[in-house]
Design a protein around this motif. Structure first.
Motif, PDB file in Angstrom:
ATOM      1  N   LYS A   1       0.231 -10.830 -11.387  1.00 45.33           N
ATOM      2  CA  LYS A   1       0.218  -9.686 -10.480  1.00 45.33           C
ATOM      3  C   LYS A   1       1.616  -9.557  -9.895  1.00 45.33           C
ATOM      4  O   LYS A   1       2.181 -10.535  -9.389  1.00 45.33           O
ATOM      5  CB  LYS A   1      -0.807  -9.889  -9.375  1.00 45.33           C
ATOM      6  CG  LYS A   1      -2.248  -9.814  -9.841  1.00 45.33           C
ATOM      7  CD  LYS A   1      -2.639  -8.387 -10.193  1.00 45.33           C
ATOM      8  CE  LYS A   1      -4.140  -8.231 -10.167  1.00 45.33           C
ATOM      9  NZ  LYS A   1      -4.669  -7.764  -8.919  1.00 45.33           N
ATOM     10  N   VAL A   2       2.148  -8.346  -9.978  1.00 45.47           N
ATOM     11  CA  VAL A   2       3.515  -8.107  -9.536  1.00 45.47           C
ATOM     12  C   VAL A   2       3.499  -7.021  -8.465  1.00 45.47           C
ATOM     13  O   VAL A   2       3.002  -5.918  -8.705  1.00 45.47           O
ATOM     14  CB  VAL A   2       4.373  -7.653 -10.746  1.00 45.47           C
ATOM     15  CG1 VAL A   2       5.747  -7.205 -10.290  1.00 45.47           C
ATOM     16  CG2 VAL A   2       4.480  -8.772 -11.772  1.00 45.47           C
ATOM     17  N   GLY A   3       4.031  -7.344  -7.287  1.00 49.28           N
ATOM     18  CA  GLY A   3       4.092  -6.362  -6.203  1.00 49.28           C
ATOM     19  C   GLY A   3       5.480  -6.340  -5.595  1.00 49.28           C
ATOM     20  O   GLY A   3       6.389  -7.056  -6.046  1.00 49.28           O
TER      21      GLY A   3
ATOM     22  N   THR B   1       1.140  -4.558 -12.425  1.00 47.34           N
ATOM     23  CA  THR B   1       1.893  -4.109 -11.244  1.00 47.34           C
ATOM     24  C   THR B   1       0.982  -3.443 -10.226  1.00 47.34           C
ATOM     25  O   THR B   1       0.065  -2.705 -10.580  1.00 47.34           O
ATOM     26  CB  THR B   1       3.013  -3.142 -11.642  1.00 47.34           C
ATOM     27  OG1 THR B   1       2.452  -1.982 -12.261  1.00 47.34           O
ATOM     28  CG2 THR B   1       3.987  -3.798 -12.617  1.00 47.34           C
ATOM     29  N   ARG B   2       1.238  -3.707  -8.953  1.00 47.74           N
ATOM     30  CA  ARG B   2       0.396  -3.162  -7.865  1.00 47.74           C
ATOM     31  C   ARG B   2       1.259  -2.965  -6.638  1.00 47.74           C
ATOM     32  O   ARG B   2       1.497  -3.881  -5.865  1.00 47.74           O
ATOM     33  CB  ARG B   2      -0.824  -4.059  -7.615  1.00 47.74           C
ATOM     34  CG  ARG B   2      -0.635  -5.540  -7.846  1.00 47.74           C
ATOM     35  CD  ARG B   2      -0.130  -6.220  -6.638  1.00 47.74           C
ATOM     36  NE  ARG B   2      -1.141  -6.582  -5.692  1.00 47.74           N
ATOM     37  CZ  ARG B   2      -1.007  -6.407  -4.382  1.00 47.74           C
ATOM     38  NH1 ARG B   2       0.111  -5.914  -3.878  1.00 47.74           N
ATOM     39  NH2 ARG B   2      -1.969  -6.776  -3.555  1.00 47.74           N
ATOM     40  N   PHE B   3       1.748  -1.732  -6.487  1.00 48.62           N
ATOM     41  CA  PHE B   3       2.687  -1.448  -5.411  1.00 48.62           C
ATOM     42  C   PHE B   3       2.096  -0.570  -4.318  1.00 48.62           C
ATOM     43  O   PHE B   3       2.504  -0.647  -3.166  1.00 48.62           O
ATOM     44  CB  PHE B   3       3.909  -0.707  -5.979  1.00 48.62           C
ATOM     45  CG  PHE B   3       4.635  -1.476  -7.035  1.00 48.62           C
ATOM     46  CD1 PHE B   3       5.447  -2.545  -6.695  1.00 48.62           C
ATOM     47  CD2 PHE B   3       4.504  -1.140  -8.373  1.00 48.62           C
ATOM     48  CE1 PHE B   3       6.125  -3.263  -7.678  1.00 48.62           C
ATOM     49  CE2 PHE B   3       5.181  -1.851  -9.351  1.00 48.62           C
ATOM     50  CZ  PHE B   3       5.989  -2.905  -9.007  1.00 48.62           C
ATOM     51  N   GLY B   4       1.187   0.323  -4.674  1.00 51.46           N
ATOM     52  CA  GLY B   4       0.753   1.368  -3.749  1.00 51.46           C
ATOM     53  C   GLY B   4       1.496   2.642  -4.118  1.00 51.46           C
ATOM     54  O   GLY B   4       2.659   2.593  -4.529  1.00 51.46           O
TER      55      GLY B   4
ATOM     56  N   CYS C   1       1.120  -3.322 -17.343  1.00 59.04           N
ATOM     57  CA  CYS C   1      -0.214  -2.813 -17.026  1.00 59.04           C
ATOM     58  C   CYS C   1      -0.195  -2.440 -15.540  1.00 59.04           C
ATOM     59  O   CYS C   1       0.493  -3.087 -14.757  1.00 59.04           O
ATOM     60  CB  CYS C   1      -1.212  -3.942 -17.308  1.00 59.04           C
ATOM     61  SG  CYS C   1      -2.872  -3.678 -16.700  1.00 59.04           S
ATOM     62  N   ALA C   2      -0.929  -1.416 -15.136  1.00 54.42           N
ATOM     63  CA  ALA C   2      -0.918  -1.041 -13.717  1.00 54.42           C
ATOM     64  C   ALA C   2      -2.261  -1.320 -13.066  1.00 54.42           C
ATOM     65  O   ALA C   2      -3.312  -0.946 -13.602  1.00 54.42           O
ATOM     66  CB  ALA C   2      -0.579   0.438 -13.573  1.00 54.42           C
TER      67      ALA C   2
ATOM     68  N   HIS D   1      -4.851  -2.469  -5.653  1.00 54.19           N
ATOM     69  CA  HIS D   1      -4.542  -3.392  -4.555  1.00 54.19           C
ATOM     70  C   HIS D   1      -3.413  -2.966  -3.635  1.00 54.19           C
ATOM     71  O   HIS D   1      -3.304  -3.490  -2.531  1.00 54.19           O
ATOM     72  CB  HIS D   1      -4.332  -4.807  -5.113  1.00 54.19           C
ATOM     73  CG  HIS D   1      -5.632  -5.419  -5.517  1.00 54.19           C
ATOM     74  ND1 HIS D   1      -6.142  -5.255  -6.783  1.00 54.19           N
ATOM     75  CD2 HIS D   1      -6.554  -6.111  -4.815  1.00 54.19           C
ATOM     76  CE1 HIS D   1      -7.330  -5.853  -6.847  1.00 54.19           C
ATOM     77  NE2 HIS D   1      -7.595  -6.381  -5.666  1.00 54.19           N
ATOM     78  N   GLY D   2      -2.575  -2.019  -4.071  1.00 55.83           N
ATOM     79  CA  GLY D   2      -1.546  -1.509  -3.154  1.00 55.83           C
ATOM     80  C   GLY D   2      -2.038  -0.316  -2.355  1.00 55.83           C
ATOM     81  O   GLY D   2      -1.295   0.232  -1.539  1.00 55.83           O
TER      82      GLY D   2
END
Ligand code: PEP
Ligand code: CO
Length: 452
Positions: free
Chosen positions: A293-295, A323-326, A351-352, A356-357
């Motif tokens: 998981k990458v934020g 990826t999880r940024f919002g 992958c997105a 979670h963002g």
């Protein structure tokens, strides 16, 4: 301190590192006994399946496949029922059909199930009406009830997590190999729950077109086309509870290397994705494909180090960056990470995770996510990857096949006031089946609007 890739790895070497988010069991002997039992149980998956998933993820890395990963935020023991397993599998199959047809490419299907029982928490303790108890960390660790008894970590739950995972997987395997995914059976594919007329019509049109093509192909082939009656499904969960994962970390005859045989595709969560931490140390030595998981909290250079550390051989299919940024942050945060990853020369699957963002709390106290923000993050991800020349290869959702009211928006226009109608999640809000199907139809629309 930078770890060196040559440091010796073993299935217990994570124990020399800092292990965040681990429960504290009051009874060490009971924990040891449960782990001993677990380590003697048959595995849940095989190394053959794991290697075949890795090959599919490698194809997705190179733009020849698309990854669909989805399921509950946290599975629950009391939700290991035929209805819930069936409806979740059904929505995932339907979503994969839409993606397969709309993106014109094969889909690799991965469930967040059969082991997604451990949750990271922002606070180890919870206070309610002046009383403080350990936070709920998922059914594998403790119970949701706010009593000392329920909240005390109980090692017997490890055995229950194993057996409910096995029961879930057993039923999933029977369904997918026994005709549940057979396109010849319209009754398995129809969506009674889609109330919104345009959405239902579009999905039905897609199904009719696929069936007509299938009938045509079978008449030309003069018989059934193999492979259309079955679907392959893989499992994934966050590799958070390291003692549990260790118990299933094994070597297998006639293969080199060590596998985590509790799931095909473990991932390292954002809170534990630290280069010197126990979770990364654990993940480094297993041969499974790994998700990270990458934020926004991960710097470009930290991500580079993680990639070099977890995939020194640059094996395609080994690493998926989820990826999880919002929606508000992705435009600023994703591009520098793409540049950084490119500079490593290492292949990764992008992958997105648009869930979670985008979590927020309503005025009436519900943890929720807006459909438009989830879709917005996906659309940005698609645009950014296209502009930067990288392949956007997968989506990761928290969803259920049930008709819950946990996320706001979607075609039926759920509002904050509607959330109390059917809010069942104990942790994060999930898309319901209708919202999930709409989401993939809209991804396909977006793709079709993009120039080739
Ligand atoms: C999750 O996937 O449920 C989760 C906790 O995600 P993250 O690690 O991205 O916060
Ligand atoms: Co979650």
């Amino acid at each position: 301190m930078q770890p060196t890739p040559t440091e010796t790895w073993s299935r217990v070497s994570w124990q020399d590192k800092e292990a965040l988010q681990q429960p504290e069991y009051p009874d060490a002997d009971a924990l040891a006994a449960a782990l001993k039992t677990l380590s003697m149980q048959p595995p849940l998956v095989t190394s053959w399946e794991i290697e075949s998933l890795k090959e599919k993820l490698a194809e997705a890395t190179y733009g020849k496949r698309f990854l669909l990963q989805g399921g509950d935020c946290a599975e629950r023991f009391d939700e290991c029922t035929a209805r819930i397993i069936t409806s979740r599998l059904k929505i995932l199959l339907q979503m994969s059909l839409v993606l397969n047809y709309g993106l014109r490419m094969p889909v690799v299907r991965v469930g967040r199930f059969a082991g997604q029982y451990a949750k990271p928490r922002s606070s180890p303790m919870e206070t309610l009406d002046g009383k403080t108890l350990p936070s709920y960390r998922g059914d594998i660790i403790n119970g949701i009830g706010f009593t000392e008894e329920e909240r005390t970590p109980d090692p017997r739950r490890l055995l229950e997590a194993y057996s409910t995972s096995a029961l879930t997987l057993n039923f999933v395997r029977s369904l997918v190999s026994g005709g549940f995914a057979d396109l010849h059976h319209p009754e398995y594919w129809n969506q009674g729950f889609v109330h919104e007329a345009d959405l239902a019509a579009e999905y039905q049109h897609m199904l009719d077109t696929i069936r007509a093509a299938l009938m045509f192909a079978e008449s030309v082939a003069d018989g059934p086309i193999s492979g259309l009656r079955e679907a392959s499904f893989y499992t994934s969960h966050e590799a958070l509870h390291l003692h549990y994962e260790q118990a299933f970390t094994r070597t297998v005859p006639r293969r080199t290397g060590t596998y985590n045989l509790s799931t095909h595709f473990p991932w390292v969560g954002l809170r534990t994705a630290h280069l010197n931490g126990a979770h990364v140390e654990y993940a480094r030595g297993i041969r499974n494909p790994i998700g990270i998981k990458v934020g926004g909290s991960l710097s470009p250079s930290e991500l580079q180090s993680l990639i070099r550390h977890l995939n020194p051989e640059q094996e395609p299919g080994r690493l998926t960056l989820i990826t999880r940024f919002g929606v508000a942050n992705i435009e600023n945060q994703l591009p520098p990470l793409i540049d950084a990853v490119r500079a490593t020369g290492s292949p990764v699957l992008w992958c997105a995770d648009p869930m979670h963002g985008n979590t927020e709390t309503t005025d009436n106290g519900f943890k929720t996510r807006h459909f438009d923000n989830i879709l917005g993050e996906l659309e940005h991800a698609m645009d950014i990857h296209r502009a930067m020349g990288t392949y956007f290869g997968g989506v990761h959702f928290e969803l259920t096949g049930e008709d819950v009211t946990e996320c706001i928006g979607g075609a039926r226009g759920l509002s904050a006031e509607d959330l109390d109608q059917a809010y069942h999640s104990l942790v994060d809000p999930r898309l319901n089946a209708e919202q999930a199907l709409e989401m993939v139809l809209l991804i396909v629309h977006k793709k079709q609007r993009m120039p080739d």
